[in-house]
Design a protein around this motif. Structure first.
Motif, PDB file in Angstrom:
ATOM      1  N   UNK A   1       0.865  -1.192   0.000  1.00 35.94           N
ATOM      2  CA  UNK A   1       0.000   0.000   0.000  1.00 35.94           C
ATOM      3  C   UNK A   1       0.895   1.235   0.000  1.00 35.94           C
ATOM      4  N   UNK A   2       0.521   2.140  -0.872  1.00 28.73           N
ATOM      5  CA  UNK A   2       1.304   3.376  -1.059  1.00 28.73           C
ATOM      6  C   UNK A   2       0.470   4.543  -0.550  1.00 28.73           C
ATOM      7  N   UNK A   3       1.090   5.329   0.323  1.00 29.88           N
ATOM      8  CA  UNK A   3       0.406   6.538   0.807  1.00 29.88           C
ATOM      9  C   UNK A   3       1.230   7.737   0.367  1.00 29.88           C
ATOM     10  N   UNK A   4       1.001   8.151  -0.886  1.00 28.54           N
ATOM     11  CA  UNK A   4       1.777   9.274  -1.435  1.00 28.54           C
ATOM     12  C   UNK A   4       0.960  10.556  -1.419  1.00 28.54           C
ATOM     13  N   UNK A   5      -0.214  10.501  -0.828  1.00 28.15           N
ATOM     14  CA  UNK A   5      -1.124  11.649  -0.960  1.00 28.15           C
ATOM     15  C   UNK A   5      -0.468  12.945  -0.502  1.00 28.15           C
ATOM     16  N   UNK A   6       0.305  12.876   0.601  1.00 25.87           N
ATOM     17  CA  UNK A   6       0.893  14.129   1.093  1.00 25.87           C
ATOM     18  C   UNK A   6       2.273  14.349   0.502  1.00 25.87           C
ATOM     19  N   UNK A   7       2.532  13.635  -0.631  1.00 24.76           N
ATOM     20  CA  UNK A   7       3.899  13.719  -1.124  1.00 24.76           C
ATOM     21  C   UNK A   7       4.212  15.145  -1.569  1.00 24.76           C
ATOM     22  N   UNK A   8       5.275  15.679  -1.017  1.00 26.03           N
ATOM     23  CA  UNK A   8       5.699  17.017  -1.470  1.00 26.03           C
ATOM     24  C   UNK A   8       7.148  16.888  -1.927  1.00 26.03           C
ATOM     25  N   UNK A   9       7.308  17.138  -3.206  1.00 26.65           N
ATOM     26  CA  UNK A   9       8.681  17.117  -3.733  1.00 26.65           C
ATOM     27  C   UNK A   9       9.284  18.479  -3.413  1.00 26.65           C
ATOM     28  N   UNK A  10      10.578  18.512  -3.441  1.00 29.76           N
ATOM     29  CA  UNK A  10      11.200  19.798  -3.138  1.00 29.76           C
ATOM     30  C   UNK A  10      12.081  20.278  -4.276  1.00 29.76           C
ATOM     31  N   UNK A  11      12.903  19.385  -4.843  1.00 28.12           N
ATOM     32  CA  UNK A  11      13.706  19.834  -5.981  1.00 28.12           C
ATOM     33  C   UNK A  11      14.019  18.674  -6.913  1.00 28.12           C
ATOM     34  N   UNK A  12      14.513  19.055  -8.087  1.00 29.36           N
ATOM     35  CA  UNK A  12      14.936  18.056  -9.067  1.00 29.36           C
ATOM     36  C   UNK A  12      16.388  18.372  -9.399  1.00 29.36           C
ATOM     37  N   UNK A  13      17.204  17.334  -9.477  1.00 30.74           N
ATOM     38  CA  UNK A  13      18.630  17.609  -9.689  1.00 30.74           C
ATOM     39  C   UNK A  13      19.287  16.567 -10.598  1.00 30.74           C
ATOM     40  N   UNK A  14      20.418  16.961 -11.163  1.00 28.54           N
ATOM     41  CA  UNK A  14      21.241  16.072 -11.992  1.00 28.54           C
ATOM     42  C   UNK A  14      22.480  15.750 -11.168  1.00 28.54           C
ATOM     43  N   UNK A  15      22.624  14.499 -10.750  1.00 31.53           N
ATOM     44  CA  UNK A  15      23.773  14.143  -9.899  1.00 31.53           C
ATOM     45  C   UNK A  15      24.908  13.515 -10.704  1.00 31.53           C
ATOM     46  N   UNK A  16      24.818  13.613 -12.005  1.00 32.79           N
ATOM     47  CA  UNK A  16      25.892  13.069 -12.853  1.00 32.79           C
ATOM     48  C   UNK A  16      25.687  11.610 -13.200  1.00 32.79           C
ATOM     49  N   UNK A  17      24.656  11.009 -12.599  1.00 34.68           N
ATOM     50  CA  UNK A  17      24.348   9.598 -12.898  1.00 34.68           C
ATOM     51  C   UNK A  17      22.886   9.433 -13.314  1.00 34.68           C
TER      52      UNK A  17
ATOM     53  N   UNK B   1      18.676  11.682 -13.021  1.00 34.52           N
ATOM     54  CA  UNK B   1      17.934  12.869 -12.585  1.00 34.52           C
ATOM     55  C   UNK B   1      17.092  12.427 -11.389  1.00 34.52           C
ATOM     56  N   UNK B   2      17.188  13.181 -10.302  1.00 33.25           N
ATOM     57  CA  UNK B   2      16.613  12.766  -9.017  1.00 33.25           C
ATOM     58  C   UNK B   2      15.624  13.815  -8.521  1.00 33.25           C
ATOM     59  N   UNK B   3      14.447  13.377  -8.104  1.00 34.23           N
ATOM     60  CA  UNK B   3      13.475  14.274  -7.461  1.00 34.23           C
ATOM     61  C   UNK B   3      13.510  13.956  -5.974  1.00 34.23           C
ATOM     62  N   UNK B   4      13.919  14.944  -5.184  1.00 39.13           N
ATOM     63  CA  UNK B   4      14.018  14.748  -3.736  1.00 39.13           C
ATOM     64  C   UNK B   4      12.711  15.092  -3.049  1.00 39.13           C
ATOM     65  N   UNK B   5      12.433  14.350  -2.007  1.00 34.39           N
ATOM     66  CA  UNK B   5      11.232  14.634  -1.205  1.00 34.39           C
ATOM     67  C   UNK B   5      11.600  15.682  -0.183  1.00 34.39           C
ATOM     68  N   UNK B   6      10.660  16.573   0.087  1.00 34.12           N
ATOM     69  CA  UNK B   6      10.921  17.618   1.072  1.00 34.12           C
ATOM     70  C   UNK B   6      11.095  16.997   2.460  1.00 34.12           C
ATOM     71  N   UNK B   7      12.168  17.394   3.172  1.00 35.26           N
ATOM     72  CA  UNK B   7      12.444  16.818   4.503  1.00 35.26           C
ATOM     73  C   UNK B   7      12.224  17.852   5.602  1.00 35.26           C
TER      74      UNK B   7
END
Ligand SMILES: COc1ccc(C)cc1NC(=O)Nc1ccc2c(c1)[B-](O)(O)OC2
Ligand SMILES: [Zn+2]
Length: 267
Positions: free
Chosen positions: A49-65, A67-73
């Motif tokens: 079961x996935x509870x992504x409803x409150x998912x808030x992303x914060x940024x998208x980045x290129x780490x050289x390997x 493309x990563x979308x980070x979750x807000x911490x």
């Protein structure tokens, strides 16, 4: 290949990672080829079961390997539940980030394969066992520390939900670039069925920690060739570097099963 300089090229690619990361030849490495007929149906496996409803992303980045979308911490966000639970997991695992692996052209690019079939890309939603460990870094080295949901992408109709990501990729063309990317909910990248295979594995990139419970969905989502083309406008290099190498084929090939059992959530 010095320190953490690894990549997907001739010199620094997956076949040479063992030199700096000996665990590359370990007993629970990922990805693997999933053989559906050899998967063991486990009727005791509950659905995920996935509870992504409150998912808030914060940024998208290129780490050289990738493309990563980070979750807000931040405090507010980290108190909100964005978790995966059920399935093979003892407790809820908190979403940390998600990223992709993809090919050059055609239909290779995924990390896991299914009866030898490759897909054009694979989405990894990375979660950590926040009930048991106090940080992602601590969880990342623990055998039950991470749970990664793998979703196959195949070429077909455009996936509307992916456009917010593909339309932002020009902002993170170079390694080391990051840009705001708020309120993206990865629910829109999930297939209709949550049928899955699960097995004990590892990160598929150095440091290759053997800390991942893999949950690979059987049903791919469709994305358009045009959308995949935008991923390939990303570069492995930073703006300062002379070299300009397109970011593509950032996948590790399947690794030996070494006696592991792949369980299926379905008959
Ligand atoms: C330099 O990298 C690190 C340094 C310190 C820590 C604690 C973690 C990492 N890396 C990491 O978590 N990678 C990573 C995490 C999760 C996944 C993958 C890579 B994947 O296999 O691609 O999909 C799932
Ligand atoms: Zn990955």
């Amino acid at each position: 290949m010095t320190g953490n300089q690894w990549g997907y090229g001739e010199e620094d690619g997956p076949s040479s990672w063992y030199k700096d990361y000996p665990i590359a030849e370990g007993a629970r490495q990922s990805p693997i080829n999933i053989a559906p007929e050899e998967a063991v149906y486990d009727h005791g496996l509950p659905p995920i079961s996935l509870h992504y409803d409150n998912c808030t992303s914060t940024n998208i980045s290129n780490n050289g390997h990738s493309v990563v979308v980070d979750r807000c911490e931040c405090d507010r966000c980290s108190s909100l539940l964005t978790v995966i639970q059920g399935g093979p997991l003892e407790n809820a695992y908190r979403l940390k980030q998600f990223h992709f692996h993809w090919g050059g052209k055609g239909c290779h690019g995924s990390e896991h394969t299914v009866a030898g079939k490759t897909y054009t890309s694979e989405l990894h939603l990375v979660h950590w066992n926040a009930a048991k460990y106090s940080s992602f870094a601590e969880a990342a080295v623990a055998p039950d520390g991470l749970a990664v949901l793998g979703v196959f992408l195949e070429i077909g109709d455009e996936r509307g939900g992916l456009n917010k990501i593909t339309d932002s990729l020009y902002m993170v063309k170079f390694k080391g670039t990051v840009t705001d990317f708020r309120d993206f909910n990865p629910n829109c990248l999930l297939p209709s069925s949550l049928k899955y295979w699960t097995y004990p594995g590892s990160l598929t990139t150095p440091p290759l920690y053997e800390s991942v419970t893999w949950i690979v969905l059987t049903e791919p989502i469709c994305v358009s060739e045009k959308q995949m083309g935008k991923f390939r406008t990303l570069l492995f290099n930073s703006e300062e570097e002379e070299q300009r190498t397109r970011m593509e084929n950032n996948f590790r090939p399947p690794q030996p099963l070494k006696g592991r059992t792949v369980r299926a959530s379905f008959k």
